[in-house]
Design a protein around this motif. Structure first.
Motif, PDB file in Angstrom:
ATOM      1  N   THR A 125       0.830  -1.314   0.147  1.00 19.86           N
ATOM      2  CA  THR A 125      -0.043  -0.213  -0.023  1.00 19.86           C
ATOM      3  C   THR A 125       0.709   1.377  -0.033  1.00 19.86           C
ATOM      4  O   THR A 125       0.464   2.176  -0.691  1.00 19.86           O
ATOM      5  N   ILE A 126       2.025   1.083   0.597  1.00 21.69           N
ATOM      6  CA  ILE A 126       2.806   2.241   0.575  1.00 21.69           C
ATOM      7  C   ILE A 126       3.775   2.484  -0.727  1.00 21.69           C
ATOM      8  O   ILE A 126       3.657   3.833  -1.326  1.00 21.69           O
ATOM      9  N   LEU A 127       3.791   1.400  -1.521  1.00 23.23           N
ATOM     10  CA  LEU A 127       4.644   1.563  -2.472  1.00 23.23           C
ATOM     11  C   LEU A 127       3.666   1.900  -3.619  1.00 23.23           C
ATOM     12  O   LEU A 127       3.876   2.845  -4.365  1.00 23.23           O
ATOM     13  N   ASP A 128       2.598   1.661  -3.601  1.00 24.59           N
ATOM     14  CA  ASP A 128       1.537   1.968  -4.616  1.00 24.59           C
ATOM     15  C   ASP A 128       1.040   3.362  -4.403  1.00 24.59           C
ATOM     16  O   ASP A 128       1.051   3.951  -5.580  1.00 24.59           O
ATOM     17  N   ALA A 129       1.111   3.702  -3.222  1.00 28.86           N
ATOM     18  CA  ALA A 129       0.854   5.275  -2.827  1.00 28.86           C
ATOM     19  C   ALA A 129       1.932   6.179  -3.440  1.00 28.86           C
ATOM     20  O   ALA A 129       1.677   7.096  -4.160  1.00 28.86           O
ATOM     21  N   ILE A 130       3.189   5.949  -3.262  1.00 34.38           N
ATOM     22  CA  ILE A 130       4.236   6.502  -3.920  1.00 34.38           C
ATOM     23  C   ILE A 130       4.070   6.436  -5.390  1.00 34.38           C
ATOM     24  O   ILE A 130       4.430   7.621  -5.849  1.00 34.38           O
ATOM     25  N   TYR A 166       6.620   6.140   9.063  1.00 32.44           N
ATOM     26  CA  TYR A 166       6.965   6.408  10.582  1.00 32.44           C
ATOM     27  C   TYR A 166       5.670   6.690  11.259  1.00 32.44           C
ATOM     28  O   TYR A 166       5.346   6.450  12.256  1.00 32.44           O
ATOM     29  N   LEU A 167       5.173   7.787  10.751  1.00 33.19           N
ATOM     30  CA  LEU A 167       3.935   8.314  11.464  1.00 33.19           C
ATOM     31  C   LEU A 167       2.500   8.009  11.198  1.00 33.19           C
ATOM     32  O   LEU A 167       1.627   8.132  12.025  1.00 33.19           O
ATOM     33  N   GLY A 168       2.424   7.277  10.208  1.00 34.43           N
ATOM     34  CA  GLY A 168       1.163   6.730   9.686  1.00 34.43           C
ATOM     35  C   GLY A 168       0.734   5.304  10.373  1.00 34.43           C
ATOM     36  O   GLY A 168       1.611   4.703  11.149  1.00 34.43           O
ATOM     37  N   GLY A 169      -0.411   5.106  10.520  1.00 34.30           N
ATOM     38  CA  GLY A 169      -0.756   3.648  10.870  1.00 34.30           C
ATOM     39  C   GLY A 169      -2.065   3.912  12.179  1.00 34.30           C
ATOM     40  O   GLY A 169      -2.169   4.942  12.739  1.00 34.30           O
ATOM     41  N   GLU A 170      -2.671   2.824  12.109  1.00 36.51           N
ATOM     42  CA  GLU A 170      -4.017   3.005  12.985  1.00 36.51           C
ATOM     43  C   GLU A 170      -3.747   1.667  13.834  1.00 36.51           C
ATOM     44  O   GLU A 170      -3.437   0.509  13.232  1.00 36.51           O
ATOM     45  N   PRO A 171      -4.214   1.637  15.035  1.00 39.60           N
ATOM     46  CA  PRO A 171      -4.400   2.784  15.956  1.00 39.60           C
ATOM     47  C   PRO A 171      -3.134   3.717  16.325  1.00 39.60           C
ATOM     48  O   PRO A 171      -3.249   4.562  16.532  1.00 39.60           O
ATOM     49  N   THR A 172      -2.034   2.995  16.242  1.00 40.64           N
ATOM     50  CA  THR A 172      -0.855   3.793  16.480  1.00 40.64           C
ATOM     51  C   THR A 172       0.286   3.810  15.477  1.00 40.64           C
ATOM     52  O   THR A 172       0.087   2.917  14.460  1.00 40.64           O
ATOM     53  N   SER A 173       1.148   4.897  15.439  1.00 44.49           N
ATOM     54  CA  SER A 173       2.023   4.797  14.419  1.00 44.49           C
ATOM     55  C   SER A 173       3.301   3.892  14.741  1.00 44.49           C
ATOM     56  O   SER A 173       3.302   3.210  15.647  1.00 44.49           O
ATOM     57  N   LEU A 174       4.146   3.825  13.656  1.00 44.87           N
ATOM     58  CA  LEU A 174       5.478   2.982  13.900  1.00 44.87           C
ATOM     59  C   LEU A 174       6.207   3.277  14.991  1.00 44.87           C
ATOM     60  O   LEU A 174       6.744   2.510  15.671  1.00 44.87           O
ATOM     61  N   VAL A 175       6.363   4.642  15.282  1.00 42.19           N
ATOM     62  CA  VAL A 175       7.284   5.057  16.097  1.00 42.19           C
ATOM     63  C   VAL A 175       6.767   4.994  17.391  1.00 42.19           C
ATOM     64  O   VAL A 175       7.494   4.711  18.551  1.00 42.19           O
TER      65      VAL A 175
END
Length: 152
Positions: free
Chosen positions: A36-41, A74-83
């Motif tokens: 999904t990240i690769l597709d968005a980029i 790094y900052l995306g994600g539900e319910p919490t980010s990777l960081v």
């Protein structure tokens, strides 16, 4: 420098053992290569209008990549980010704490392999892998030194 810009006292950054750093960077690399990240980029870079200047087009694509790395990896994600999942806290401060902590491990061969491999995948979908290679070849052909950049 990074800590100062965000008001984070460097003495509050705990040292991390190399196995823990490797595990975290493996998680980062996995998220970087998530389809999904690769597709968005790829979609965002494909929407960039062609430009007469390869440098401008590359800069626009690099901006897309940087935005995706920070806000989706790094900052995306539900319910919490990777960081946050990695224990650095939420939001921008968590991101900066993670960068400050991981900086000491950037030269570890396994950490470099994880991130290097993931970045090559991102650069490929962004259409930057060929452009970067062409630029390096042009510089090498001119006899100038090949410039280096730092990772985000």
């Amino acid at each position: 420098v990074l800590g100062t810009a965000f008001g984070i006292d460097p003495t509050t950054i705990e040292e991390m053992a190399i196995p823990d750093a490797r595990n975290i960077m493996h998680k980062v690399a996995q998220k970087m290569t998530d389809q999904t990240i690769l597709d968005a980029i790829a979609k965002d870079c494909a929407s960039i209008e062609p430009n007469d200047s390869l440098q401008i087009e590359m800069a626009l694509k690099h901006h897309v990549v940087q935005e995706a790395l920070v806000h989706k990896v790094y900052l995306g994600g539900e319910p919490t980010s990777l960081v946050e999942d990695c224990g650095f806290g939420p939001g921008n401060e968590g991101y900066v704490r993670m960068q400050m902590t991981m900086a000491e491990h950037q030269n570890d061969p396994l950490v470099a392999q994880y991130i290097g491999t993931a970045m090559m995948g991102i650069l490929k979908v962004a259409g930057l892998d060929t452009a970067v290679q062409q630029q390096a070849e042009a510089i090498a052909g001119s006899g100038d030194a090949i410039p280096t950049t730092t990772s985000p």
